[in-house]
Structure formats: C-alpha cells, structure tokens
Scaffold this motif. Structure first.
Motif: not given
Length: 387
Positions: A80-100, A235-238
């Motif tokens: 979501r973009t314009l929302s005051p509520a917290e929002e969480s998403k969890t990956a379904t596969q194990l990983s040692t990193g990410f590009d956010i 921007g992106h954080v890796y």
C-alpha cells in the motif's frame, strides 16, 4: 543527549515477537571459521505509517515499492502507498539477503522536537533459535544507491519480558548506527546470550536516526554527518551474505543451580547392596524403584523494584531537573520525558532545550544487571515548563 535504542527497539519488538513464522522447515546458513552456522529464518519486511503520538500525516509514512530476495528471486510486492496502518510481508523461501526498493523512508531526523519515527521501514530476521550462554555473531554486507542511515537492533523475550539477549552490554564489532553507502561494507555484531533466551530477532531499521547516542552510549554524530537527504529518502538498499554463527559457550556464563528432585511419597527402606558399581538398588515402600529424573532449568530472572519518588523541577530556562530514589541492583535507569527516552547510571537527569509552555509526562524505570529483568515504570509525573 539521548539514546535511540529504547524507542527503536520498542517498535521492532512489537512486530518481531508477534510474527507467525515457519521455523525449522528449511535452512539457510553459512559457516565462518570454526564457528557453527545457525539456521536462519524467513525475512519479514514492515512499513509504518504513524509516529509515536499515533498521528498520521501524508508524506511521513514509510513506503516500499517491492522486495526481491537473493538467490530465490522471490518478489514481495503489492504494498500500500498512502496508509497509516502498519503492513508486513514475509518471504516464503529462505534467503541470505534482499534488494528493497524504498519509495519513501518516512520521518526526517529531528533531535529537538521529538517528532520522529526511527523504524518506519524494517527488514527483520525473527525468532532465530539460540542457546543459553552461547556467543553469537551476526554479519551482513550492505550498500545503497545513495547514503542511507540505519540502525541495527536485537530483541528477545524471557519469561514474558522483552529485552536484549546481551542484557546490559552492547554487541562488540560494528556500530549499531550505520551509514549504508554506495560502496559495499560488511557489518558484524558479536554478543553473548546472557539472559538464556531461546530465540532472538534482528532488525535492520531503515527509517531515520532519532538520537545522538546509540544503545552503547556512543555519539553517532561522526556517522550521521548529513541528514539533509533523509526526509523522503528513496532508492534501493542491498543486503547480502547475512549469517549468524554460534561460537560456543562463553566460559564466563554461570547458569543457576538445577531445581531439587521431586521427593518420594513413601519412606525409603532400602540399602545399598555390596560394592557400589554405580547403581543404587534402594526400594521405595510406596511401590517401585526410586529413580531420579533429571530436571533441566534455565537461569531465573528476578525483577527489579519499581522506581519511586520521581520529582521534576523547572528551575532554569527550558530545563528540567529530574530526580528519583535509587533501586537496589539497578545497573542504570531509563527516563521518558514526553516522547523522548534517556539513559543514565545516576539517580538524576537534567534535560535541556524543552518547549516553554508545554506539559511533559515523566516516567523512570530501573534497568537490569545479569539475572535481573527491568523494573516496572514509575508512576507518571507531569510538569509544565513555565520558563
């Protein structure tokens, strides 16, 4: 001067310790030197929308465009973009990193007015199983499309009390406050599980720095040198090569004594027959042989007393002098003045640069030494800054 940790970790803990994750379904780990690799868990990403006053303002909410997991290429999108509520998403596969991909980081830093939220966007590794008294090292490499300040927090829960696994000591290694630049850098944190937590959580908080001192009491001004780009950062954080290793039991760790065995219900009338070969043949008249069942215990955590006799006086311009009664076994004290939190080893604190005409709510709590949980917050004391 104030510390970021308490407010930052408060938000982190509420998310980290309530997340429902699949622990132990798969493994993702690496081994460093002679240490033992610890099985990683699934990454969870959280965006926030309100500040600590529970107020929402368009433009101050954290926004995530998408997250792509390393190695699996799993994509977490649809945020979501314009929302005051917290929002969480969890990956379904194990990983040692990410590009956010961050489209808006949230609040900008403000060390004077208290309008901040240091964890509007978080990357969390929750509920990683650990052992009492063992030494752990958390390590990862990070870089960004442009400099992004962040805070690395750790959390656990023991006997229903939220705390840090390393108790009153900060981890050794890298600073908890970091400047993620365009050049990849590796950050490493080593600590001992002094509080015998069964699991702990790590959060890389990609919001803004809200304090001039970190949890260890280090001045972060040498790290946070330019906050002009923090408000509305995008921007992106890796992050890559995230690992947790177990360095074994810390020799200085002293667990509590085991609980006594359960008593037999009858009178033991047996005798030891002959030479002791390691087996006792005593018989219990209440029936059956008397056997001893090992009792496995964890160190007890005693709670510190509640701070009392909190007083606050406005004797100088824009300044409050706060005092309270000493608590036995307290290592230090946390003091809440309005929306800000301070830490001190003394039983007094002077807070400056306050707003004239504003009423501040003050609370104090005693902080633990090894084997002690933090005490309850004191009763609220309200005082108006008149001059």
């Amino acid at each position: 001067m104030r510390r970021i940790f308490n407010k930052a970790i408060a938000g982190f803990t509420s998310v980290a310790l309530t997340a429902t994750l699949l622990l132990g379904v798969g493994t993702a780990s690496t081994v460093k030197g002679d240490d033992t690799a610890v099985d990683l868990n699934y990454w969870t990403f959280t965006r926030g929308g309100v500040d600590y006053n529970n107020e929402y303002a368009n433009g101050n909410e954290g926004r995530i465009g998408s997250v792509v997991m390393n190695g699996t290429n799993e994509v977490l999108d649809g945020w979501r973009t314009l929302s005051p509520a917290e929002e969480s998403k969890t990956a379904t596969q194990l990983s040692t990193g990410f590009d956010i991909n961050i489209t808006n980081t949230g609040w900008d830093v403000d060390w004077t007015t208290g309008t901040f939220n240091p964890w509007q966007i978080q990357a969390q590794m929750n509920d990683v199983a650990i052992e009492a008294g063992h030494i752990y090292t958390v390590s990862f490499t990070a870089y960004a499309t442009k400099t992004k300040y962040a805070y690395v927090g750790f959390s656990c829960e023991v006997n229903g009390v939220s705390m840090t696994p390393y108790d009153v000591d900060a981890p050794t290694g890298s600073n908890l406050t970091i400047a993620i630049t365009t050049t990849p850098n590796t950050y490493t944190y080593t600590f001992t599980n002094w509080v015998s937590a069964e699991a702990f959580s790590t959060a890389i908080m990609l919001g803004n720095v809200s304090s001039q001192l970190d949890y260890a009491g280090n001045d972060v001004s040498d790290i946070v040198t330019d906050t002009s780009g923090e408000n509305g950062w995008n921007g992106h954080v890796y992050v890559s090569d995230f690992s947790i290793t177990d360095g074994g039991l810390n020799p200085a760790f002293e667990p509590t004594e085991p609980a006594p065995d359960r008593p037999n219900t009858g009178t033991n009338t047996g005798t030891n027959t002959g030479t002791n070969t390691g087996t006792n043949t005593n018989t219990n008249v209440s029936g059956g042989s008397s056997t001893t069942t090992p009792v496995v215990t964890t160190p007890t955590v005693s709670k510190l007393a509640q701070v009392k006799k909190v007083k606050a006086k406005n004797n100088k311009k824009r300044t409050l002098k706060i005092t309270w009664k000493k608590v036995a076994n307290a290592k230090k004290y946390k003091v809440k003045v309005g929306n800000k939190t301070y830490t001190t080893k003394k039983v007094k604190l002077t807070v400056k640069k306050l707003k004239v005409g504003k009423r501040y709510t003050i609370r104090v709590r005693a902080m633990k030494t090894t084997g002690y949980a933090a005490g309850a917050w004191s009763k609220k004391v309200k005082v108006k800054v008149k001059k």
